[in-house]
Write an enzyme that holds these catalytic residues in place. Structure first.
Site, PDB file in Angstrom:
ATOM      1  N   ASP A   1      25.387  49.922  26.721  1.00  5.30           N
ATOM      2  CA  ASP A   1      24.426  48.916  27.172  1.00  5.30           C
ATOM      3  C   ASP A   1      23.154  49.605  27.644  1.00  5.30           C
ATOM      4  O   ASP A   1      23.213  50.572  28.432  1.00  5.30           O
ATOM      5  CB  ASP A   1      25.029  48.099  28.319  1.00  5.30           C
ATOM      6  N   LEU A   2      21.999  49.148  27.121  1.00  4.11           N
ATOM      7  CA  LEU A   2      20.731  49.757  27.524  1.00  4.11           C
ATOM      8  C   LEU A   2      20.419  49.420  28.979  1.00  4.11           C
ATOM      9  O   LEU A   2      20.503  48.252  29.377  1.00  4.11           O
ATOM     10  CB  LEU A   2      19.588  49.271  26.626  1.00  4.11           C
TER      11      LEU A   2
ATOM     12  N   ASP B   1      21.134  43.735  24.279  1.00  2.00           N
ATOM     13  CA  ASP B   1      20.981  45.180  24.442  1.00  2.00           C
ATOM     14  C   ASP B   1      22.319  45.896  24.465  1.00  2.00           C
ATOM     15  O   ASP B   1      22.434  47.027  24.933  1.00  2.00           O
ATOM     16  CB  ASP B   1      20.190  45.489  25.716  1.00  2.00           C
TER      17      ASP B   1
END
Length: 458
Positions: free
Chosen positions: A332-333, A375
């Protein structure tokens, strides 16, 4: 003295003409009258009448012009010198013949078909003296019949090929069957369907690999969307016939014969053009279907598999007692929102694409990488244990830190390993990896966490 009347009366002929001469003159007159009567009757239903002597040479022809020749110029010429092709000559027969068809050359060398009816002539001793014949020009009729027969043969061939295509289970099988049937039907050395690509023509399907010269010709022909016919180097008859459709439906049917093989005739080309349209349509449909399936299973921004495609692939992998072990990595960004806020959505999209590139570069041939949504990314590492999975996570983080810092992606990862003997379902595995991801985020982000496997599964 009175004038004498010198006119001869018929009853005086026997006195004035010797008996033998009178008989010869009477016979000659009868023959002339017979020939004239035969000529008149035969001419009513024939285009020409003729006689030959016992050597087969013309001794009489009517009318004055025969097949573009002056009749007088043909006298003394052998009748069989006009024939085209090999085979027995009808003029050598010494018996009556009716409606015998023969191809001859006219004065300009063009083929003409004659329907001949012949009768032998006898001499005074009963020997063979020649032929008497009548002929009718049936070129138009014969050509029409040949065209109709060729059309029927072509239709039967195309029906058989279409039947093979129709009974195929898939588009690729249909194209393969059509190409194989076409190769056999036309006696080709090979057949193939060619499609254009960014790097040049490509064989989408084929019975054998095309000659190099034909591939080169296909590049030019496909670019111009034009048919191409011609011998290849070495004298191989070859053809490229287009199916005109928009990419990815644009294609060309390639066919070639062995060196020194028979050149394409009109019937061959009619079959090839028809099959180019049929197989091109089937191939185009299959390629369009593949493209739609690819789009349906691919994330358009990153080119990775999408959520649905990943879950389908993961479920197929996690089959207890049959699958290999592996590890699931959730990514996950951490900085997507700041990038979007500070630099715009183009910068955020660039970070997402950079993350996808890192996943592709680190993924093995049996791994599955996908954009899970927003994301979030996900990676299945086939055959991995905890050590391999954590090393991969560390490599991804290191790869991100090696990018220019201002707009580089930064992310956290959660890892869950899977054992085939556990019987763990995909949903449970995903939940463990997701929980590990959020633990990594709660502990400062920018790192990874490994989920512990529960002692048993419910």
């Amino acid at each position: 003295m009175p004038a004498m009347n010198t006119a001869l009366r018929p009853e005086d002929w026997s006195v004035m003409v010797p008996p033998a001469a009178a008989a010869s003159a009477a016979l000659h007159g009868a023959l002339l009258e017979s020939r004239q009567r035969w000529q008149d009757l035969a001419g009513l239903g024939s285009d020409l009448v003729f006689e030959t002597d016992n050597t087969g040479r013309f001794t009489f022809l009517w009318p004055e012009t025969v097949l573009g020749h002056r009749s007088a110029g043909l006298l003394g010429r052998r009748a069989d010198s006009l024939l085209l092709g090999a085979g027995p000559s009808p003029f050598d027969l010494r018996q009556a013949v009716r409606n015998h068809r023969a191809w001859v050359a006219d004065a300009s060398g063009q083929p003409r078909c004659l329907s001949l009816s012949l009768a032998p002539l006898g001499d005074a001793r009963g020997g063979f003296a020649g032929l008497r014949g009548a002929a009718h020009d049936v070129t138009q009729e014969e050509t029409a019949a040949a065209t109709a027969a060729a059309g029927l043969r072509r239709a039967a061939m195309l029906d058989a090929l279409a039947e093979a295509v129709r009974h195929a289970g898939t588009a690729s099988e249909a194209v393969a069957r059509g190409l194989a049937g076409l190769r056999e039907a036309l006696g080709c050395a090979g057949t193939a369907m060619m499609v254009p690509t960014a790097t040049g023509p490509e064989v989408a399907a084929g019975t054998v690999d095309p000659p190099a010269g034909l591939i080169a010709a296909a590049g030019l022909a496909l670019a111009a969307e034009q048919d191409w016919l011609g011998p290849l180097e070495g004298g191989q008859p070859a053809a490229l016939l287009h199916h005109h459709g928009r990419p990815p439906a644009l294609s060309a049917l390639a066919a070639w014969r062995s060196p020194g093989g028979r050149a394409w005739d009109a019937e061959d080309l009619a079959v090839l053009r028809s099959m180019a349209a049929t197989l091109g349509a089937v191939l185009g449909f299959g390629r369009l279907q593949q493209e739609l399936e690819r789009q349906a299973s691919t994330d358009p921004l990153t080119g990775l598999a999408n959520r649905r495609a990943f879950l389908d692939a993961l479920e197929a992998r996690l089959v207890p007692r049959r699958a290999a072990p592996g590890a699931l990595v959730f990514l996950d960004l951490d900085n997507l929102k700041p990038l979007n806020d500070q630099h715009g959505h183009d910068a955020g999209d660039a970070a997402l694409r950079a993350t996808a590139r890192l996943l592709r570069e680190t993924a093995g041939p049996d791994d599955i990488a996908a954009r899970f949504g927003g994301d979030e990314f996900i990676l299945w590492i086939d055959g991995a244990d905890a050590a391999i999975a954590t090393a991969r996570a560390a490599a991804l983080i290191q790869g991100a830190h090696a990018m220019p810092a201002a707009r580089a992606p930064r992310f956290s990862l959660g890892i869950a390993t899977w054992d085939p003997a556990s019987g763990e379902l995909p949903a449970r595995l995903l939940a463990r990896a997701d929980a590990a991801l959020y633990e990594a985020k709660r502990n400062g982000r920018g790192g990874w966490r490994l989920a512990e496997a529960p002692a048993s599964w419910n």
